[in-house]
Write an enzyme that holds these catalytic residues in place. Structure first.
Site, PDB file in Angstrom:
ATOM      1  N   ASN A   6       0.770  -1.256   0.000  1.00 20.31           N
ATOM      2  CA  ASN A   6       0.000   0.000   0.000  1.00 20.31           C
ATOM      3  C   ASN A   6       0.797   1.301   0.000  1.00 20.31           C
ATOM      4  O   ASN A   6       0.326   2.323   0.515  1.00 20.31           O
ATOM      5  CB  ASN A   6      -0.974   0.014   1.200  1.00 20.31           C
ATOM      6  CG  ASN A   6      -2.228  -0.780   0.879  1.00 20.31           C
ATOM      7  OD1 ASN A   6      -2.435  -1.160  -0.268  1.00 20.31           O
ATOM      8  ND2 ASN A   6      -3.068  -1.022   1.877  1.00 20.31           N
TER       9      ASN A   6
ATOM     10  N   TYR B 164       3.547   2.242   1.566  1.00 20.90           N
ATOM     11  CA  TYR B 164       4.228   2.704   2.779  1.00 20.90           C
ATOM     12  C   TYR B 164       5.745   2.453   2.668  1.00 20.90           C
ATOM     13  O   TYR B 164       6.237   2.029   1.628  1.00 20.90           O
ATOM     14  CB  TYR B 164       3.593   2.046   4.009  1.00 20.90           C
ATOM     15  CG  TYR B 164       2.141   2.480   4.167  1.00 20.90           C
ATOM     16  CD1 TYR B 164       1.841   3.818   4.426  1.00 20.90           C
ATOM     17  CD2 TYR B 164       1.089   1.593   3.993  1.00 20.90           C
ATOM     18  CE1 TYR B 164       0.519   4.244   4.536  1.00 20.90           C
ATOM     19  CE2 TYR B 164      -0.234   2.013   4.096  1.00 20.90           C
ATOM     20  CZ  TYR B 164      -0.509   3.341   4.366  1.00 20.90           C
ATOM     21  OH  TYR B 164      -1.808   3.771   4.463  1.00 20.90           O
TER      22      TYR B 164
ATOM     23  N   ASN C  75      -1.797   5.256  -2.228  1.00 19.58           N
ATOM     24  CA  ASN C  75      -0.832   6.279  -1.797  1.00 19.58           C
ATOM     25  C   ASN C  75       0.190   6.596  -2.892  1.00 19.58           C
ATOM     26  O   ASN C  75       1.381   6.733  -2.638  1.00 19.58           O
ATOM     27  CB  ASN C  75      -0.131   5.832  -0.504  1.00 19.58           C
ATOM     28  CG  ASN C  75      -1.105   5.723   0.645  1.00 19.58           C
ATOM     29  OD1 ASN C  75      -1.879   6.645   0.893  1.00 19.58           O
ATOM     30  ND2 ASN C  75      -1.114   4.595   1.334  1.00 19.58           N
TER      31      ASN C  75
HETATM   32  C1  LIG Z   1     -10.783   1.055   7.228  1.00 14.83           C
HETATM   33  C2  LIG Z   1      -9.675   0.294   6.576  1.00 14.83           C
HETATM   34  C3  LIG Z   1      -8.429   0.244   7.179  1.00 14.83           C
HETATM   35  C4  LIG Z   1      -7.390  -0.506   6.619  1.00 14.83           C
HETATM   36  N1  LIG Z   1      -6.197  -0.611   7.284  1.00 14.83           N
HETATM   37  C5  LIG Z   1      -5.229  -1.421   6.817  1.00 14.83           C
HETATM   38  C6  LIG Z   1      -4.051  -1.659   7.574  1.00 14.83           C
HETATM   39  O1  LIG Z   1      -3.869  -1.154   8.690  1.00 14.83           O
HETATM   40  N2  LIG Z   1      -3.112  -2.476   7.020  1.00 14.83           N
HETATM   41  C7  LIG Z   1      -3.277  -3.076   5.794  1.00 14.83           C
HETATM   42  O2  LIG Z   1      -2.399  -3.813   5.347  1.00 14.83           O
HETATM   43  N3  LIG Z   1      -4.412  -2.898   5.087  1.00 14.83           N
HETATM   44  C8  LIG Z   1      -5.389  -2.115   5.572  1.00 14.83           C
HETATM   45  N4  LIG Z   1      -6.569  -1.984   4.870  1.00 14.83           N
HETATM   46  C9  LIG Z   1      -6.803  -2.865   3.704  1.00 14.83           C
HETATM   47  C10 LIG Z   1      -7.541  -4.129   4.179  1.00 14.83           C
HETATM   48  O3  LIG Z   1      -6.715  -4.928   4.998  1.00 14.83           O
HETATM   49  C11 LIG Z   1      -8.029  -4.985   2.987  1.00 14.83           C
HETATM   50  O4  LIG Z   1      -6.923  -5.469   2.274  1.00 14.83           O
HETATM   51  C12 LIG Z   1      -8.927  -4.198   2.049  1.00 14.83           C
HETATM   52  O5  LIG Z   1      -9.945  -3.529   2.772  1.00 14.83           O
HETATM   53  C13 LIG Z   1      -9.578  -5.105   1.016  1.00 14.83           C
HETATM   54  O6  LIG Z   1     -10.383  -6.072   1.649  1.00 14.83           O
HETATM   55  P1  LIG Z   1     -12.007  -5.909   1.692  1.00 14.83           P
HETATM   56  O7  LIG Z   1     -12.436  -5.730   0.262  1.00 14.83           O
HETATM   57  O8  LIG Z   1     -12.480  -7.240   2.260  1.00 14.83           O
HETATM   58  O9  LIG Z   1     -12.324  -4.750   2.531  1.00 14.83           O
HETATM   59  C14 LIG Z   1      -7.599  -1.205   5.390  1.00 14.83           C
HETATM   60  C15 LIG Z   1      -8.853  -1.135   4.782  1.00 14.83           C
HETATM   61  C16 LIG Z   1      -9.879  -0.401   5.348  1.00 14.83           C
HETATM   62  C17 LIG Z   1     -11.228  -0.393   4.688  1.00 14.83           C
END
Ligand SMILES: Cc1cc2nc3c(=O)[nH]c(=O)nc-3n(C[C@H](O)[C@H](O)[C@H](O)COP(=O)(O)O)c2cc1C
Length: 375
Positions: free
Chosen positions: A184, A186, A241
């Site tokens: 992502n 970072y 990002n």
């Molecule tokens: C509110 C929110 C916070 C997230 N925080 C992180 C994080 O701290 N670390 C990370 O690797 N991904 C983070 N993500 C990405 C999620 O881990 C996940 O990969 C992404 O939401 C896709 O999955 P989903 O379609 O089931 O939501 C975040 C996503 C959301 C929506």
């Protein structure tokens, strides 16, 4: 041969999972604002989502003070933070669940108002995030990203050491393992990708050199935990990002082949089709599938995430594309998600406006299935 399903057991390192519905790491910005330590509300939230033999990957947690870019994010470098995490871990263990902690440094995805001494954020090179993307200062003013300061070669060992110390802290807090956040856009990804890494030392230039930072961090963390309790998260083909490698295949093939040699607990992808973490729903069409492309290269357990439903998760596992599926947004709004998926019960929709920051609302007040009807 029995075809694995979302509800067949899975061995991850020393742990036998009873199902493959993993809770994805989710930044929720609800730690104590002063100490940046988890508080009882956070323990309640994770406890609600724990299941016997289920795996939770706790939210990204900065390994050092310069690793922050957002308020209310829990860290893993102070005693108060270790104590706060202990309560979270206990709440998950009380239900027979497993919990890993995600280790994080945001690098340039920050603002000087979050940095010690008001310094510029650090990165692999002094390359700013596109001015089209905005961030927020610590006092919540919308602003463009600043141009980060490139780490001197001599400073890199300190950052790696902070990851190692954070891994020790996570062990003290009682976690079952740790995941290194290499996704992502970072800091680790800023080193991996050629757009953000213009270095001319041993951490820049060739793919081997750009991967060195991730590999040294991973080796340091493995030295603390043993390889079979360490996972790595990557987002090849992701664009979060302002990230993205023009040709991800050679870079990520090299990274995955190098990680193969370590015998890690798992590799964890974010599929590029979904960038759910932002302020709006984004579903990219016609993008490559990380699990399909890289599964043939990776030799261990593969977890992937990104826009899965119960049905598409079953299909991915049945096809052998992944071993487990991590769910993000629908795990926020369905604390009993594994049960709902198993029973085919309807899902509660999530409220995006309460994803980041706040208190109970949109955090610990989502009902388990049937709770509203019984009330
Ligand atoms: C509110 C929110 C916070 C997230 N925080 C992180 C994080 O701290 N670390 C990370 O690797 N991904 C983070 N993500 C990405 C999620 O881990 C996940 O990969 C992404 O939401 C896709 O999955 P989903 O379609 O089931 O939501 C975040 C996503 C959301 C929506």
């Amino acid at each position: 041969m029995n075809c694995p399903s979302l509800f067949s057991p899975l061995q991850i390192g020393p742990y036998r999972l009873e199902h493959r519905v993993v809770m994805a790491p989710l930044t929720r910005m609800r730690a104590d604002r002063a100490s940046l330590a988890p508080r009882p509300l956070n323990a309640e939230y994770y406890g609600q989502r724990a299941t016997s033999g289920g795996l939770i990957i706790a939210e990204a947690s900065p390994v050092m003070a310069s690793g922050y870019g957002n308020p209310g994010v829990p860290g893993i470098y102070s005693d108060a933070q270790i104590r706060g995490w202990q309560e979270v871990v206990e709440a998950v263990h009380a239900k027979g669940g497993f919990i890993f902690l995600q280790l994080w440094h945001v690098g340039r995805v920050s603002h000087s108002s979050f940095q010690p001494g008001g310094a510029l954020p650090i990165s692999a090179s002094a390359v700013a995030i596109s001015p089209e993307l905005k961030t927020m200062t610590a006092d919540r003013k919308v602003t463009p990203y600043e141009t980060p300061r490139a780490l001197a070669t001599s400073e890199i060992a300190d950052v790696i050491e902070s990851f190692r110390q954070a891994a020790i802290n996570a062990l003290k807090a009682g976690f079952d393992g740790v995941e290194i956040h290499g996704a992502n856009g970072y800091l680790i990804e800023q080193f991996l990708q050629s757009r953000t890494n213009l270095r001319t030392d041993q951490y820049g230039g060739s793919i081997e050199n750009r991967a060195r930072f991730l590999m040294e961090i991973t080796q340091a963390v493995v030295g603390v935990w043993g390889a079979n309790r360490v996972g790595v998260r990557l987002s090849p083909y992701g664009i979060a990002n302002d990230s993205g490698e023009a040709d991800p295949m050679p870079l990520y093939s090299h990274v995955i082949r190098s990680l193969n040699l370590l015998g890690l607990a798992y590799l964890h992808f974010i599929e590029p089709r979904s960038s759910g973490a932002g302020r709006a729903e984004v579903n990219h069409q016609n993008v490559p599938s990380a699990m399909v492309l890289f599964r043939p290269i990776w030799r261990g357990v593969l977890i992937t995430a990104g826009g899965f439903t119960g049905e598409s998760a079953e299909a991915a596992i049945a096809a052998g594309h992944a071993d487990a599926i991590a769910f993000g947004r629908i795990f926020i709004s369905n604390p009993d998600l594994p049960r709902r998926l198993r029973e085919g019960w309807p899902l509660t929709p999530y409220n995006r406006s309460t994803f980041y920051g706040g208190e109970e609302s949109g955090y610990t007040d989502y009902p388990v299935y049937g709770e509203l009807e019984r009330a």
